[in-house]
Design a protein around this motif. Structure first.
Motif, PDB file in Angstrom:
ATOM      1  N   SER A 222      -6.122   6.643   1.686  1.00 49.30           N
ATOM      2  CA  SER A 222      -6.997   6.863   0.523  1.00 49.30           C
ATOM      3  C   SER A 222      -6.715   5.893  -0.615  1.00 49.30           C
ATOM      4  N   GLY A 223      -6.957   4.607  -0.340  1.00 55.50           N
ATOM      5  CA  GLY A 223      -6.800   3.596  -1.388  1.00 55.50           C
ATOM      6  C   GLY A 223      -5.373   3.387  -1.837  1.00 55.50           C
ATOM      7  N   GLY A 224      -4.435   3.500  -0.912  1.00 57.38           N
ATOM      8  CA  GLY A 224      -3.027   3.259  -1.256  1.00 57.38           C
ATOM      9  C   GLY A 224      -2.348   4.427  -1.931  1.00 57.38           C
ATOM     10  N   SER A 225      -2.789   5.632  -1.599  1.00 52.87           N
ATOM     11  CA  SER A 225      -2.176   6.825  -2.187  1.00 52.87           C
ATOM     12  C   SER A 225      -0.891   7.200  -1.456  1.00 52.87           C
ATOM     13  N   SER A 226      -0.084   7.995  -2.151  1.00 58.60           N
ATOM     14  CA  SER A 226       1.063   8.631  -1.501  1.00 58.60           C
ATOM     15  C   SER A 226       0.589   9.923  -0.845  1.00 58.60           C
ATOM     16  N   ILE A 227       1.300  10.360   0.190  1.00 57.93           N
ATOM     17  CA  ILE A 227       0.860  11.487   1.013  1.00 57.93           C
ATOM     18  C   ILE A 227       1.676  12.735   0.672  1.00 57.93           C
ATOM     19  N   LEU A 228       0.960  13.838   0.453  1.00 57.55           N
ATOM     20  CA  LEU A 228       1.572  15.088   0.008  1.00 57.55           C
ATOM     21  C   LEU A 228       2.746  15.518   0.896  1.00 57.55           C
TER      22      LEU A 228
END
Length: 323
Positions: A222-228
């Motif tokens: 998701s656009g370079g997001s960190s993952i929960l």
């Protein structure tokens, strides 16, 4: 200023006293200072890793030495241990020191999730070997860790995977056995993971080069997001790293993650799987209690239990979401 002046005057007095001493007295003082330094160094070595506080080890109750009364349970227990020994012996035969064994091809494999760090199976199995009282196997695993487990590598690793496999494995082994090498290695690795938190929000990167300290996220997330499920699955280990090292920074890093999450609006009270570490905003509003989200909720509940049910924040975050 007064303290600086006092320190300066004391240094002048000591210099004058030294100049008035005979050469033999100066040499004696130097010898005594050297002996004191050596004694201090020996004391630190006996206490554990350099810089680590002394810690009284207490053997966990019931971890070993218990036999079930029920014969059927004893039989099942023996079969499980037999299966573990089969797996361990074949890992040792075909892939010793590597991260994994491919059981069909009987070849070793080292996932790039761990970069150049080796021995994931050994570290991950330490607590199982200890609990199953496979003493010889535990001893050889410990010796491998002492001699070969090296984190001074120029490689990109998954912060999440290295934390749960290596940091978690070493912490478990220490709490069960009291062997200082496991505490030392766990803290050493934890320190190498800290640069992952160097983001505008403190939400850690998923990937980190542990030599350069440069981090990034999976390009597909998701656009370079960190993952929960990745940044939310560091809490248990990092709280224990602070406890064992005396350094609060580890716990501070994971408590900040909670602060960021608590400031955000949750769509329908739920936590989306993606969070941008630069903007501090959710990515796609995709929610899952399976992959990408699962272990975040697991760690909230475990953090409450691990705290002897005093971590009310972790409990609230968990129940607010699941309800």
């Amino acid at each position: 200023l007064e303290r600086i002046r006092a320190d300066h005057e004391r240094a002048l007095r000591e210099a004058k006293e030294t100049l008035q001493k005979l050469p033999e007295e100066i040499r004696r003082d130097i010898r005594q200072d050297k002996e004191k330094l050596l004694q201090d160094a020996r004391g630190r070595k006996e206490a554990g890793a350099p810089g680590l506080p002394q810690r009284l080890f207490r053997q966990p109750v019931g971890a070993v030495g218990q036999e079930p009364a029920d014969p059927a349970v004893r039989q099942r227990r023996a079969k499980i241990k037999e299966m573990m020994k089969h797996a361990w012996d074949n890992y040792k035969r075909y892939a010793w020191g590597l991260n994994e064994l491919k059981p069909i091809s009987k070849q070793g494999h080292s996932s790039n999730l761990f970069g150049n760090i080796q021995g994931a199976t050994i570290v991950d199995a330490l607590d199982t070997l200890y609990i199953m009282e496979m003493k010889e196997e535990f001893k050889e695993a410990k010796e491998w860790v002492e001699k070969n487990l090296d984190f001074n590598v120029n490689a990109e690793i998954s912060v999440f995977e290295v934390n749960i496999r290596f940091v978690g494995g070493l912490l478990s082994a220490y709490y069960l056995s009291g062997e200082e090498v496991f505490r030392k290695k766990a803290v050493e690795l934890g320190e190498k993971l800290l640069p992952a938190f160097n983001t505008p929000t403190g939400i850690p990167w998923a990937l980190l080069n542990i030599k350069s300290g440069i981090g990034r996220n999976w390009p597909w997330a998701s656009g370079g997001s960190s993952i929960l499920a990745e940044f939310g699955t560091l809490h248990l280990e990092f709280v224990h790293l602070s406890h064992l090292s005396g350094n609060p920074v580890f716990a501070e890093k994971v408590m900040n993650i909670r602060k960021v999450l608590n400031r955000l609006d949750k769509p329908e009270g739920l936590y989306p799987n993606y969070l941008n570490p630069s903007s501090g905003q959710w990515g796609q509003h995709h929610v899952s209690i399976g992959g990408l989200g699962d272990s975040f909720y697991e760690y909230l509940l475990k953090a409450w239990l691990m705290s002897d049910k005093t971590d009310e924040e972790g409990k609230k975050m968990y129940y607010d979401a699941v309800q």
